[in-house]
Design a protein around this motif. Structure first.
Motif, PDB file in Angstrom:
ATOM      1  N   SER A  96      28.072 -23.634 -35.472  1.00 18.06           N
ATOM      2  CA  SER A  96      28.623 -23.473 -34.132  1.00 18.06           C
ATOM      3  C   SER A  96      30.001 -24.130 -34.013  1.00 18.06           C
ATOM      4  N   GLU A  97      30.120 -25.341 -34.540  1.00 19.69           N
ATOM      5  CA  GLU A  97      31.407 -26.053 -34.479  1.00 19.69           C
ATOM      6  C   GLU A  97      32.470 -25.327 -35.292  1.00 19.69           C
ATOM      7  N   LEU A  98      32.087 -24.770 -36.432  1.00 15.79           N
ATOM      8  CA  LEU A  98      33.039 -24.033 -37.249  1.00 15.79           C
ATOM      9  C   LEU A  98      33.510 -22.769 -36.534  1.00 15.79           C
ATOM     10  N   ASP A  99      32.592 -22.070 -35.905  1.00 17.57           N
ATOM     11  CA  ASP A  99      32.971 -20.880 -35.125  1.00 17.57           C
ATOM     12  C   ASP A  99      33.928 -21.263 -34.004  1.00 17.57           C
ATOM     13  N   SER A 100      33.644 -22.365 -33.334  1.00 18.99           N
ATOM     14  CA  SER A 100      34.524 -22.837 -32.251  1.00 18.99           C
ATOM     15  C   SER A 100      35.907 -23.170 -32.778  1.00 18.99           C
ATOM     16  N   LEU A 118      45.337 -29.098 -30.875  1.00 13.12           N
ATOM     17  CA  LEU A 118      44.648 -30.364 -30.644  1.00 13.12           C
ATOM     18  C   LEU A 118      43.135 -30.157 -30.545  1.00 13.12           C
ATOM     19  N   ALA A 119      42.726 -29.154 -29.814  1.00 13.03           N
ATOM     20  CA  ALA A 119      41.298 -28.859 -29.704  1.00 13.03           C
ATOM     21  C   ALA A 119      40.738 -28.435 -31.059  1.00 13.03           C
ATOM     22  N   PHE A 120      41.539 -27.715 -31.844  1.00 12.91           N
ATOM     23  CA  PHE A 120      41.126 -27.314 -33.187  1.00 12.91           C
ATOM     24  C   PHE A 120      40.885 -28.535 -34.067  1.00 12.91           C
ATOM     25  N   ARG A 121      41.787 -29.503 -34.009  1.00 10.83           N
ATOM     26  CA  ARG A 121      41.623 -30.717 -34.819  1.00 10.83           C
ATOM     27  C   ARG A 121      40.357 -31.467 -34.426  1.00 10.83           C
ATOM     28  N   ASN A 122      40.086 -31.535 -33.128  1.00 10.22           N
ATOM     29  CA  ASN A 122      38.859 -32.194 -32.679  1.00 10.22           C
ATOM     30  C   ASN A 122      37.618 -31.454 -33.175  1.00 10.22           C
ATOM     31  N   ALA A 123      37.661 -30.143 -33.148  1.00  8.16           N
ATOM     32  CA  ALA A 123      36.531 -29.355 -33.636  1.00  8.16           C
ATOM     33  C   ALA A 123      36.351 -29.563 -35.140  1.00  8.16           C
ATOM     34  N   CYS A 124      37.454 -29.666 -35.873  1.00  7.13           N
ATOM     35  CA  CYS A 124      37.368 -29.912 -37.314  1.00  7.13           C
ATOM     36  C   CYS A 124      36.734 -31.270 -37.607  1.00  7.13           C
ATOM     37  N   ARG A 125      37.064 -32.255 -36.809  1.00  7.94           N
ATOM     38  CA  ARG A 125      36.424 -33.568 -36.986  1.00  7.94           C
ATOM     39  C   ARG A 125      34.923 -33.462 -36.777  1.00  7.94           C
ATOM     40  N   ILE A 144      33.336 -31.885 -39.843  1.00  8.67           N
ATOM     41  CA  ILE A 144      33.212 -32.859 -40.929  1.00  8.67           C
ATOM     42  C   ILE A 144      32.074 -33.828 -40.649  1.00  8.67           C
ATOM     43  N   ASP A 145      31.968 -34.295 -39.428  1.00  7.92           N
ATOM     44  CA  ASP A 145      30.888 -35.201 -39.037  1.00  7.92           C
ATOM     45  C   ASP A 145      29.522 -34.550 -39.264  1.00  7.92           C
ATOM     46  N   CYS A 146      29.382 -33.314 -38.847  1.00  6.06           N
ATOM     47  CA  CYS A 146      28.120 -32.579 -39.054  1.00  6.06           C
ATOM     48  C   CYS A 146      27.811 -32.429 -40.535  1.00  6.06           C
ATOM     49  N   ALA A 147      28.834 -32.103 -41.317  1.00  5.96           N
ATOM     50  CA  ALA A 147      28.628 -31.921 -42.751  1.00  5.96           C
ATOM     51  C   ALA A 147      28.180 -33.209 -43.419  1.00  5.96           C
ATOM     52  N   LEU A 148      28.769 -34.330 -43.021  1.00  2.00           N
ATOM     53  CA  LEU A 148      28.368 -35.617 -43.595  1.00  2.00           C
ATOM     54  C   LEU A 148      26.932 -35.967 -43.230  1.00  2.00           C
TER      55      LEU A 148
END
Length: 63
Positions: A22-26, A37-44, A47-51
């Motif tokens: 879901s986060e990746l789609d967003s 800026l919103a893209f960078r937050n979604a990427c974080r 990464i958090d979900c993946a970890l």
């Protein structure tokens, strides 16, 4: 580790994987809309979900 613990861990991993998708789609929608800026937050968040997903799959003590 009991079967119930394994089932709970698997459930956690599946929930994290769903959130990761879901986060990746967003993130993809946000970058298409040029909202960097919103893209960078979604990427974080991706990464958090993946970890957390990695930890849930590899660490039997993951909570």
């Amino acid at each position: 580790m009991t079967e119930a613990d394994k089932a709970e861990l698997k459930s956690t991993a599946l929930a994290l994987f769903g959130r990761l998708q879901s986060e990746l789609d967003s993130a993809l929608v946000l970058i298409d809309a040029r909202r960097e800026l919103a893209f960078r937050n979604a990427c974080r968040s991706v990464i958090d979900c993946a970890l957390h997903l990695y930890a849930a799959e590899t660490d039997p003590q993951y909570d």
